[in-house]
Enzyme design. Structure first.
Site, short mmCIF file in Angstrom:
data_model
loop_
_atom_site.label_atom_id
_atom_site.label_comp_id
_atom_site.label_asym_id
_atom_site.label_seq_id
_atom_site.Cartn_x
_atom_site.Cartn_y
_atom_site.Cartn_z
N LYS A 34 0.65 -1.22 -0.20
CA LYS A 34 0.05 0.12 -0.06
C LYS A 34 0.88 1.31 0.02
O LYS A 34 0.84 2.13 -0.82
CB LYS A 34 -1.08 0.17 1.42
CG LYS A 34 -1.74 -1.12 1.31
CD LYS A 34 -2.64 -1.12 2.40
CE LYS A 34 -2.01 -1.18 3.89
NZ LYS A 34 -1.27 -2.49 4.38
N ARG A 60 -0.39 -9.03 13.80
CA ARG A 60 -0.94 -8.17 12.56
C ARG A 60 -1.74 -8.60 11.81
O ARG A 60 -2.73 -8.11 11.34
CB ARG A 60 0.24 -7.38 12.13
CG ARG A 60 0.96 -6.18 12.85
CD ARG A 60 2.28 -5.83 12.37
NE ARG A 60 2.16 -5.05 11.17
CZ ARG A 60 3.21 -4.90 10.22
NH1 ARG A 60 4.45 -5.38 10.56
NH2 ARG A 60 2.90 -3.99 9.27
N ARG A 118 -9.72 0.76 8.74
CA ARG A 118 -9.17 -0.37 9.14
C ARG A 118 -10.44 -1.44 9.69
O ARG A 118 -9.87 -2.60 10.11
CB ARG A 118 -8.17 -0.27 10.16
CG ARG A 118 -6.81 -1.21 10.27
CD ARG A 118 -5.80 -0.49 9.49
NE ARG A 118 -4.66 -1.16 9.74
CZ ARG A 118 -3.40 -1.01 9.30
NH1 ARG A 118 -3.21 0.24 8.62
NH2 ARG A 118 -2.43 -1.64 9.48
N ARG A 136 11.69 -5.96 4.87
CA ARG A 136 11.58 -4.41 5.13
C ARG A 136 12.61 -3.63 5.81
O ARG A 136 12.72 -4.24 6.98
CB ARG A 136 10.05 -3.80 5.29
CG ARG A 136 10.18 -2.60 5.19
CD ARG A 136 8.50 -1.91 5.20
NE ARG A 136 7.97 -2.50 6.19
CZ ARG A 136 6.38 -2.31 6.44
NH1 ARG A 136 5.78 -1.61 5.35
NH2 ARG A 136 5.68 -3.09 7.14
N ARG A 142 11.26 -1.72 11.34
CA ARG A 142 10.16 -1.29 12.22
C ARG A 142 10.01 -2.19 13.32
O ARG A 142 10.05 -3.63 13.27
CB ARG A 142 8.93 -1.18 11.31
CG ARG A 142 8.58 0.32 10.75
CD ARG A 142 7.46 0.52 9.64
NE ARG A 142 6.16 -0.55 10.03
CZ ARG A 142 5.19 -0.32 9.40
NH1 ARG A 142 5.11 0.22 8.12
NH2 ARG A 142 3.99 -0.89 9.85
P1 AP5 Z 1 4.97 -1.80 1.74
O1 AP5 Z 1 4.67 -0.62 0.74
O2 AP5 Z 1 5.50 -0.88 2.94
O3 AP5 Z 1 3.75 -2.34 2.28
P2 AP5 Z 1 2.39 -1.87 3.21
O4 AP5 Z 1 1.31 -2.55 2.68
O5 AP5 Z 1 2.27 -0.49 3.33
O6 AP5 Z 1 2.68 -2.58 4.58
P3 AP5 Z 1 2.75 -1.75 5.92
O7 AP5 Z 1 3.37 -2.92 6.77
O8 AP5 Z 1 2.97 -0.45 6.16
O9 AP5 Z 1 1.09 -1.81 6.20
P4 AP5 Z 1 0.29 -2.05 7.63
O10 AP5 Z 1 -0.92 -1.64 7.01
O11 AP5 Z 1 0.44 -3.11 8.52
O12 AP5 Z 1 1.01 -0.76 8.38
P5 AP5 Z 1 0.50 0.71 8.84
O13 AP5 Z 1 1.77 1.55 8.91
O14 AP5 Z 1 -0.52 1.11 8.29
O15 AP5 Z 1 5.63 -2.78 1.28
C1 AP5 Z 1 6.30 -3.70 2.16
C2 AP5 Z 1 7.75 -4.35 1.73
O16 AP5 Z 1 7.53 -4.96 0.63
C3 AP5 Z 1 8.55 -3.31 1.55
O17 AP5 Z 1 9.98 -3.52 1.81
C4 AP5 Z 1 8.64 -3.08 -0.06
O18 AP5 Z 1 9.92 -2.53 -0.50
C5 AP5 Z 1 8.32 -4.45 -0.66
N1 AP5 Z 1 7.37 -4.29 -1.84
C6 AP5 Z 1 6.30 -3.37 -1.97
N2 AP5 Z 1 5.78 -3.92 -3.23
C7 AP5 Z 1 6.58 -4.64 -3.65
C8 AP5 Z 1 6.58 -5.52 -5.12
N3 AP5 Z 1 5.58 -5.22 -6.03
N4 AP5 Z 1 7.41 -6.44 -5.34
C9 AP5 Z 1 8.42 -6.70 -4.51
N5 AP5 Z 1 8.65 -5.97 -3.17
C10 AP5 Z 1 7.63 -5.25 -2.77
O19 AP5 Z 1 0.19 0.47 10.38
C11 AP5 Z 1 0.98 0.19 11.24
C12 AP5 Z 1 0.24 0.04 12.74
O20 AP5 Z 1 -0.26 1.40 12.95
C13 AP5 Z 1 -0.85 -0.98 12.57
O21 AP5 Z 1 -0.47 -2.24 13.08
C14 AP5 Z 1 -1.62 -0.34 13.87
O22 AP5 Z 1 -1.05 -0.45 15.03
C15 AP5 Z 1 -1.56 1.04 13.47
N6 AP5 Z 1 -2.52 1.68 12.66
C16 AP5 Z 1 -2.21 1.95 11.34
N7 AP5 Z 1 -3.43 2.42 10.81
C17 AP5 Z 1 -4.47 2.13 11.68
C18 AP5 Z 1 -6.04 2.57 11.91
N8 AP5 Z 1 -6.53 3.00 10.71
N9 AP5 Z 1 -6.45 2.14 12.67
C19 AP5 Z 1 -6.15 1.62 13.93
N10 AP5 Z 1 -4.43 1.37 14.03
C20 AP5 Z 1 -4.02 1.80 12.95
#
Ligand code: AP5
Length: 218
Positions: free
Chosen positions: A13, A173, A88, A127, A162
């Site tokens: 994402k 997660r 979410r 990552r 992270r």
């Molecule tokens: P990346 O693009 O970083 O993936 P992502 O989907 O953004 O993953 P996240 O872990 O950031 O998502 P998340 O939803 O768990 O975390 P968030 O920060 O929102 O890609 C991942 C890896 O793959 C990278 O190394 C990249 O280089 C590689 N990659 C990408 N595309 C690729 C491809 N096509 N081919 C090969 N490699 C590739 O949330 C973190 C925490 O915050 C949550 O757990 C929760 O505690 C809190 N939180 C966040 N939002 C909320 C909410 N709305 N409500 C409540 N709590 C929340």
């Protein structure tokens, strides 16, 4: 463009949001990034959020909704936004729907990034972020040295992982995603907004899949 990128942790994402920002000039609004910024500045909200994030749980809806309301009211979101990691759960999705209806800017699409569990796990454990330029690398799929060159860290990234990308937290997660976020697939399908994209492909191919899904000309 008013869209949501929906998908499990590690589905790409954030990576795809960055490409959309560069191409369409609308901001990425990532609740994860907003929460990490609150943690980094040591605010009371950040301290509360950190415990939930480090354990792989969701942060309180009230906290997240307050942050989103403020962020969507900022000037750069007036012409659109890419919501990354929000909503979410159903409570957040209902609140978002109401908020956008009130300002007359309904969602145009919700892109589901589909990826197998095994691939998600590898992407998350691999990552790494550069502490200086913030760029996201992956020690397996896009290690340091992958173009483009960086003028900030001079291609010498100081990598950090992270805290929630530790193996023991990733499982939690993914569990939370299954229980709380996956029901949004049916929710948005029912509203005719869901677009499913194969996210198991090189980044540029996934980006083209998203553009096709949203019927946006590049
Ligand atoms: P990346 O693009 O970083 O993936 P992502 O989907 O953004 O993953 P996240 O872990 O950031 O998502 P998340 O939803 O768990 O975390 P968030 O920060 O929102 O890609 C991942 C890896 O793959 C990278 O190394 C990249 O280089 C590689 N990659 C990408 N595309 C690729 C491809 N096509 N081919 C090969 N490699 C590739 O949330 C973190 C925490 O915050 C949550 O757990 C929760 O505690 C809190 N939180 C966040 N939002 C909320 C909410 N709305 N409500 C409540 N709590 C929340």
């Amino acid at each position: 463009m008013q869209i949501v990128l929906l998908g499990a942790p590690g589905s790409g994402k954030g990576t795809q949001s960055q490409l959309l920002v560069k191409t369409y000039g609308v901001p990425q609004i990532s609740t994860g990034d907003l929460l990490r910024a609150a943690v980094a500045c040591g605010s009371a909200l950040g301290l509360r959020a950190k415990a939930a994030m480090d354990a792989g749980h969701l942060v309180d809806d009230a906290v997240v909704l307050g942050m989103i309301r403020e962020r969507l009211a900022e000037a750069d979101a007036v012409n659109g936004f890419i919501l990354d990691g929000f909503p979410r759960n159903i409570v957040q999705a209902d609140a978002l729907g109401k908020l956008l209806d009130d300002v007359g800017k309904p969602l145009q699409g919700v892109v589901l990034m589909r990826l197998d569990l095994g691939v998600l796990f590898k992407r998350l454990t691999g990552r790494r972020n550069c502490q200086d330029c913030g760029r996201v690398f992956n020690i397996i799929t896009s290690p340091p040295g992958t173009p483009p060159s960086c003028t900030i860290c001079a291609d010498m990234p100081r990598l950090e992982q992270r805290p929630d990308d530790r193996e023991e937290v990733i499982g939690k997660r993914l569990e939370v995603y299954e229980a709380q976020t996956k029901p949004l697939i049916e929710y948005y399908q029912g509203k005719g907004l869901l677009r499913v994209v194969d996210a198991d492909a090189p980044m540029a191919v996934v980006f083209a899949n998203i553009q096709r899904a949203l019927l946006i000309a590049s």
